[in-house]
Design an enzyme around this catalytic site. Structure first.
Site, PDB file in Angstrom:
ATOM      1  CB  THR A  67      -0.837   0.025   1.315  1.00 34.98           C
ATOM      2  OG1 THR A  67      -1.728  -1.081   1.316  1.00 34.98           O
ATOM      3  CG2 THR A  67      -1.633   1.300   1.516  1.00 34.98           C
ATOM      4  NE  ARG A 108      -8.706  -7.921   2.062  1.00 35.52           N
ATOM      5  CZ  ARG A 108      -7.687  -7.091   2.250  1.00 35.52           C
ATOM      6  NH1 ARG A 108      -7.325  -6.267   1.300  1.00 35.52           N
ATOM      7  NH2 ARG A 108      -7.026  -7.082   3.380  1.00 35.52           N
ATOM      8  CB  VAL A 109     -13.207  -3.609   0.803  1.00 42.50           C
ATOM      9  CG1 VAL A 109     -12.765  -2.238   1.273  1.00 42.50           C
ATOM     10  CG2 VAL A 109     -13.884  -3.501  -0.567  1.00 42.50           C
ATOM     11  CG  ASP A 144      -5.917  -1.572   6.222  1.00 43.75           C
ATOM     12  OD1 ASP A 144      -5.771  -2.043   5.077  1.00 43.75           O
ATOM     13  OD2 ASP A 144      -4.968  -1.228   6.945  1.00 43.75           O
ATOM     14  N   GLY A 200      -0.125  -2.970   5.481  1.00 46.02           N
ATOM     15  CA  GLY A 200      -0.030  -4.300   6.075  1.00 46.02           C
ATOM     16  C   GLY A 200      -1.386  -4.980   6.174  1.00 46.02           C
ATOM     17  N   GLY A 211      -4.708  -5.782   6.485  1.00 44.14           N
ATOM     18  CA  GLY A 211      -5.861  -4.899   6.632  1.00 44.14           C
ATOM     19  C   GLY A 211      -6.875  -5.371   7.651  1.00 44.14           C
TER      20      GLY A 211
HETATM   21  N1  ASP Z   1      -3.482  -2.872   3.961  1.00 45.93           N
HETATM   22  C1  ASP Z   1      -3.671  -3.436   2.646  1.00 45.93           C
HETATM   23  C2  ASP Z   1      -4.916  -4.279   2.662  1.00 45.93           C
HETATM   24  O1  ASP Z   1      -5.126  -5.008   3.606  1.00 45.93           O
HETATM   25  C3  ASP Z   1      -2.538  -4.282   2.169  1.00 45.93           C
HETATM   26  C4  ASP Z   1      -1.156  -3.840   2.565  1.00 45.93           C
HETATM   27  O2  ASP Z   1      -0.912  -2.723   2.912  1.00 45.93           O
HETATM   28  O3  ASP Z   1      -0.226  -4.632   2.554  1.00 45.93           O
HETATM   29  O4  ASP Z   1      -5.640  -4.221   1.702  1.00 45.93           O
END
Ligand code: ASP
Length: 349
Positions: A199, A227-228, A230, A251, A253
């Site tokens: 992200t 899928r959504v 964070d 990270g 979510g």
């Molecule tokens: N936070 C993002 C999600 O869960 C993925 C990521 O940042 O690694 O969609």
């Protein structure tokens, strides 16, 4: 209790008194933050996840040139969204399990207390700009899927195929390795680390103490369609309070949504924690939750927070070590190590 004071009235009065006390202490902290001037030369500041070196540079220059901090961070994040080599954001982002790129983004503008966000958006490579458009052109905050696409097209965005040859190749490789006997094999970067998600979060405070933030992602690689994560959830992936500061995440979510992470970081800062300390305390909540989660929830995965306050102090922390972030201040543009809770386990990303 005097017989004249009914239980109801007593409760009313004591609650009001309690609320008053809470409000006063809250305001006192806010006022300290708002009224203590930032040390000379400490503003502006722009912070981002590690992939945002160009983003913080661009945003910093724009803010110095007088741009609004939200316009600046979005312009910075657009660079990463347009870059096919960043496979976690925008064009070239890793697709869902059906091979379709679905993007999530959010933005918040501190001075006007506004927010916009978009979830599971297909075919538009700059979801952060669409999130801002929703904020600017409607009195809604979040649009998803078909509705978000319709909104973007109505405002002149053009549909594009966001799957690059490289991201298609990695998706096909993942499909090839699927079977009932093995785990799916994630793609790897040049250093051999698995790429499963990523992200960009970018937050800025300008010389007047105005604050803004943005978050943009293609989410978990090969996720279930729809899928959504964070990133587009205001309060989880991003939160800005112009009196206090801003925070955002990268990270896992799902873990972050459960602690409403970005908002929690900002609330810790409101109560006096430094940006780094606020990030660390929020990560500890994730760890505590993980201990109570059923086995099938899976291993503790990395989450990182990136925070700034109104005075230009900044900090970042991750669950696992070897996580870095990007920062632009008057001292220059550079990458720094996040504080962390645990050493990075072998094979984690
Ligand atoms: N936070 C993002 C999600 O869960 C993925 C990521 O940042 O690694 O969609």
């Amino acid at each position: 209790m005097s017989p004249k004071v009914s239980r109801r009235n007593f409760l009313k009065k004591s609650t009001a008194a309690g609320m008053g006390a809470a409000l006063i202490s809250h305001m006192a902290v806010e006022n300290v933050m708002a009224q203590t001037p930032a040390p000379p030369g400490s503003l502006p500041v722009v912070i981002s996840s590690v992939n945002g070196l160009e983003a913080v540079k661009k945003a910093f220059e724009m803010i110095k040139g007088g741009s609004d901090p939200l316009d600046a961070v979005i312009a910075g994040v657009n660079i990463v969204e347009d870059d096919p080599n960043d496979m976690t954001v925008g064009y070239g982002g890793l697709p869902n399990e059906d091979g379709e790129v679905e993007l999530d983004a959010s933005c918040m503008h501190g001075p006007t207390c506004r927010a916009g966000s978009v979830g599971a958006l297909k075919f538009i490579k700059n979801p952060s700009t669409v999130a801002k458009l929703i904020m600017d052109r409607s009195n809604r905050i979040m649009l998803v899927g078909e509705g978000a696409l319709k909104f973007a097209l109505a405002h002149g965005f053009k549909k594009e195929n966001l799957l690059t040859d490289k991201s298609r190749e990695l998706w096909l490789k993942w499909k090839d390795n699927l079977s009932t006997h093995d785990d799916w094999e994630p793609p790897h970067d040049k250093e051999g680390n698995p790429i499963t998600h990523g992200t960009i979060n970018c937050n800025a405070v300008d010389a007047r103490g105005n604050i803004a933030g943005v978050n943009s992602t293609s989410g978990m690689a090969f996720k279930v369609a729809g899928r959504v994560g964070d990133s587009p959830i205001i309060g989880a992936g991003l939160y800005v309070d112009n009196e206090v500061g801003a925070a955002g995440s990268t990270g896992h979510g799902e873990a972050n949504i459960k602690v409403v992470g970005a908002h929690t970081v900002v609330e810790f800062m409101r109560d006096g924690a430094s940006p780094e300390e606020a990030c660390v305390r929020t990560l500890k909540r994730i760890v505590e939750m993980q201990k109570k989660a059923p086995k099938w929830w899976g291993e503790l995965q990395n989450v990182a927070y990136y925070a700034i306050n109104k005075r230009g102090q900044f900090g970042a922390a991750a669950i696992y070590g070897e996580t870095r972030y990007a920062i632009a201040t008057r001292e220059g543009v550079r990458r720094l190590e996040c504080a962390y809770l645990f050493k990075k386990p072998a094979g984690a990303n």
